[in-house]
Design an enzyme around this catalytic site. Sequence first.
Site, PDB file in Angstrom:
ATOM      1  N   ARG A 143      33.208  -3.925 -19.225  1.00  0.00           N
ATOM      2  CA  ARG A 143      32.360  -2.803 -19.794  1.00  0.00           C
ATOM      3  C   ARG A 143      33.457  -1.727 -20.538  1.00  0.00           C
ATOM      4  O   ARG A 143      33.813  -1.161 -20.362  1.00  0.00           O
ATOM      5  CB  ARG A 143      32.087  -2.243 -18.063  1.00  0.00           C
ATOM      6  CG  ARG A 143      31.134  -2.930 -17.500  1.00  0.00           C
ATOM      7  CD  ARG A 143      30.401  -1.942 -16.303  1.00  0.00           C
ATOM      8  NE  ARG A 143      30.428  -3.127 -14.997  1.00  0.00           N
ATOM      9  CZ  ARG A 143      29.675  -2.254 -13.574  1.00  0.00           C
ATOM     10  NH1 ARG A 143      29.959  -1.985 -13.290  1.00  0.00           N
ATOM     11  NH2 ARG A 143      29.445  -3.658 -13.403  1.00  0.00           N
TER      12      ARG A 143
ATOM     13  N   TYR B 267      29.897   6.062 -17.143  1.00  0.00           N
ATOM     14  CA  TYR B 267      29.508   5.136 -16.560  1.00  0.00           C
ATOM     15  C   TYR B 267      28.351   5.126 -16.291  1.00  0.00           C
ATOM     16  O   TYR B 267      28.031   4.065 -15.577  1.00  0.00           O
ATOM     17  CB  TYR B 267      30.332   5.319 -15.047  1.00  0.00           C
ATOM     18  CG  TYR B 267      30.054   5.001 -13.489  1.00  0.00           C
ATOM     19  CD1 TYR B 267      30.482   3.872 -13.559  1.00  0.00           C
ATOM     20  CD2 TYR B 267      28.971   6.175 -12.654  1.00  0.00           C
ATOM     21  CE1 TYR B 267      30.782   3.356 -12.343  1.00  0.00           C
ATOM     22  CE2 TYR B 267      29.301   4.927 -11.353  1.00  0.00           C
ATOM     23  CZ  TYR B 267      29.422   3.941 -11.711  1.00  0.00           C
ATOM     24  OH  TYR B 267      29.100   3.009 -10.246  1.00  0.00           O
TER      25      TYR B 267
ATOM     26  N   SER C 206      24.660   1.088  -0.969  1.00  0.00           N
ATOM     27  CA  SER C 206      25.751   0.265  -1.893  1.00  0.00           C
ATOM     28  C   SER C 206      26.901  -0.448   0.054  1.00  0.00           C
ATOM     29  O   SER C 206      27.212   0.750   0.498  1.00  0.00           O
ATOM     30  CB  SER C 206      26.281   0.257  -2.767  1.00  0.00           C
ATOM     31  OG  SER C 206      27.101  -0.483  -2.921  1.00  0.00           O
TER      32      SER C 206
ATOM     33  N   GLN D 269      23.158  -2.890   0.797  1.00  0.00           N
ATOM     34  CA  GLN D 269      23.706  -3.725  -0.118  1.00  0.00           C
ATOM     35  C   GLN D 269      24.797  -4.501  -0.247  1.00  0.00           C
ATOM     36  O   GLN D 269      25.930  -3.986   0.677  1.00  0.00           O
ATOM     37  CB  GLN D 269      23.675  -3.109  -1.683  1.00  0.00           C
ATOM     38  CG  GLN D 269      24.507  -4.117  -2.267  1.00  0.00           C
ATOM     39  CD  GLN D 269      26.072  -4.410  -2.676  1.00  0.00           C
ATOM     40  OE1 GLN D 269      26.195  -2.969  -2.194  1.00  0.00           O
ATOM     41  NE2 GLN D 269      26.584  -5.258  -3.273  1.00  0.00           N
TER      42      GLN D 269
ATOM     43  N   THR E 156      24.765  -9.030  -3.165  1.00  0.00           N
ATOM     44  CA  THR E 156      24.681  -9.349  -4.747  1.00  0.00           C
ATOM     45  C   THR E 156      25.250 -10.240  -4.972  1.00  0.00           C
ATOM     46  O   THR E 156      27.060 -11.162  -5.213  1.00  0.00           O
ATOM     47  CB  THR E 156      25.828  -8.243  -4.910  1.00  0.00           C
ATOM     48  OG1 THR E 156      24.597  -6.835  -5.009  1.00  0.00           O
ATOM     49  CG2 THR E 156      26.091  -7.581  -6.462  1.00  0.00           C
TER      50      THR E 156
ATOM     51  N   HIS F 212      21.067  -7.241 -13.145  1.00  0.00           N
ATOM     52  CA  HIS F 212      22.612  -6.221 -12.807  1.00  0.00           C
ATOM     53  C   HIS F 212      22.768  -4.916 -13.754  1.00  0.00           C
ATOM     54  O   HIS F 212      23.351  -4.427 -14.225  1.00  0.00           O
ATOM     55  CB  HIS F 212      23.924  -6.722 -12.696  1.00  0.00           C
ATOM     56  CG  HIS F 212      25.034  -5.910 -12.066  1.00  0.00           C
ATOM     57  ND1 HIS F 212      25.529  -6.748 -10.255  1.00  0.00           N
ATOM     58  CD2 HIS F 212      25.675  -4.548 -11.473  1.00  0.00           C
ATOM     59  CE1 HIS F 212      25.985  -5.520  -9.473  1.00  0.00           C
ATOM     60  NE2 HIS F 212      26.030  -4.213 -10.513  1.00  0.00           N
TER      61      HIS F 212
ATOM     62  N   TYR G 157      28.523  -7.324  -1.217  1.00  0.00           N
ATOM     63  CA  TYR G 157      29.725  -7.801  -1.734  1.00  0.00           C
ATOM     64  C   TYR G 157      29.992  -7.857  -1.063  1.00  0.00           C
ATOM     65  O   TYR G 157      30.613  -7.500   0.442  1.00  0.00           O
ATOM     66  CB  TYR G 157      30.491  -6.950  -2.372  1.00  0.00           C
ATOM     67  CG  TYR G 157      29.279  -6.262  -3.803  1.00  0.00           C
ATOM     68  CD1 TYR G 157      29.482  -6.134  -5.214  1.00  0.00           C
ATOM     69  CD2 TYR G 157      29.687  -4.792  -3.914  1.00  0.00           C
ATOM     70  CE1 TYR G 157      28.259  -5.419  -6.079  1.00  0.00           C
ATOM     71  CE2 TYR G 157      29.212  -3.809  -4.392  1.00  0.00           C
ATOM     72  CZ  TYR G 157      27.907  -4.314  -5.971  1.00  0.00           C
ATOM     73  OH  TYR G 157      28.164  -3.610  -6.914  1.00  0.00           O
TER      74      TYR G 157
ATOM     75  N   LYS H 247      20.611 -11.219  -3.925  1.00  0.00           N
ATOM     76  CA  LYS H 247      20.387 -10.211  -5.627  1.00  0.00           C
ATOM     77  C   LYS H 247      20.634 -10.989  -6.358  1.00  0.00           C
ATOM     78  O   LYS H 247      21.913 -11.100  -6.112  1.00  0.00           O
ATOM     79  CB  LYS H 247      20.965  -8.714  -5.384  1.00  0.00           C
ATOM     80  CG  LYS H 247      20.111  -8.046  -6.665  1.00  0.00           C
ATOM     81  CD  LYS H 247      20.622  -6.304  -5.945  1.00  0.00           C
ATOM     82  CE  LYS H 247      20.661  -5.471  -6.869  1.00  0.00           C
ATOM     83  NZ  LYS H 247      21.928  -6.168  -8.206  1.00  0.00           N
TER      84      LYS H 247
END
Length: 394
Positions: free
Chosen positions: A178, A38, A120, A141, A169, A289, A143, A265
């Site tokens: 991922r 991770y 975050s 930050q 973001t 990112h 989202y 960002k």
Amino acid sequence: MPLAGRRHYSGRNLSRAVTIADLQGMAHRNLPAFVREYLEGGAENEQTLRRNRDAFSNIEFRPSTLTGVGAPDLSTTLFGTPMRLPLVIAPTGFNALLRFEGDRLLAQAAAKAGVVFTQSTVSNERFEALAAVPDLTHWMQLYVFRSQAFMDELVARAQAAGCQALMVTTDAATFGNREWDRRNYRSGMNPTIRNKLDILFHPRWALSVMARGIPAFGNLLDFLPPDQQSFARTAIWSREQIEPHLHWSHIQHLRRIWKGLLIVKGILSAPDAQRAADAGADGIVVSNHGGRQLDGAPSPMAVLPDIADRLKGQLVILADSGILRGTDIVKTLAMGADAVMTGRATLYGLAAGGEAGVARALAILEEETRRTMALLGCRSVADLNRDHLRTVRP
């Protein structure tokens, strides 16, 4: 070729870590495989992840000698505020996977070092809890979620908590692929049997993290029913609720309701940087990112000069992705950034030794940056420019 027998330190004595790579080795020793993945993994073939590091290798310094530089001054001004270092700790989520109370340890180390900490949305701590850390320069930050009411509530809470900046973001409206990370789980957030067995070989991590229970994402709990507030359920919910139709109109809305500094960002082109300025942003982060979203995206170093040529002075320009050395910091500043952001470097310190490990990571980066500027013959951050660099072909 590397000398036979060379290897980075990976023990437990933080004072023996002389590079971020040493802290990385220490972190790897402490973490089970699925947590290492991770921390380290990127999207798909991980081309962008590699490119972020390769980009720095393709830039040479052009040092000046006999400049009488002495001890270089690393201080700078960011958004009109004096800063001891041109460094910001980037927003990272799930930090409690690396160390118990990971977000708090990062914030405390940042405050003591005099650098900015960006929290975050998917932090394991509430904004209000970290706002109480003494002397912390605290950014949030964000989202953007499907529910505007929920998003507006998050922003209002951060405003009330005293966060000085809101960093939006923009490159994660679709979650990156991922693949290696996904292979570690049977379903949802349930690790495979092999990964569960690997936990037995990392008892310190198990006692620090698993035995106490991984906390859920504190900033999202108010929006979830009590029976769905577990770490795993909240992680899945947060991915499902990210706004897939993210647009410049969302930035304009946030500009209307947010009274502090607004930073966008995920910028990778000069036209988008200009759009951010036109939407009322005070700053941008040139970022891919950390190679975890669009594989094949350019390194920030590839696009930073064009962005700086067009927007320097109109916006504060930050840059991240792949920064693990003081030489990386100096090259990024010379390319046109006002300051840099680093995520993995301080996370290695966190996983290696908690707050003391983060402090060690910051001290290493500061020491390397100061030494690089002295060898470059540059007295201050303000003196850095592209005359100090030469790009070479890979």
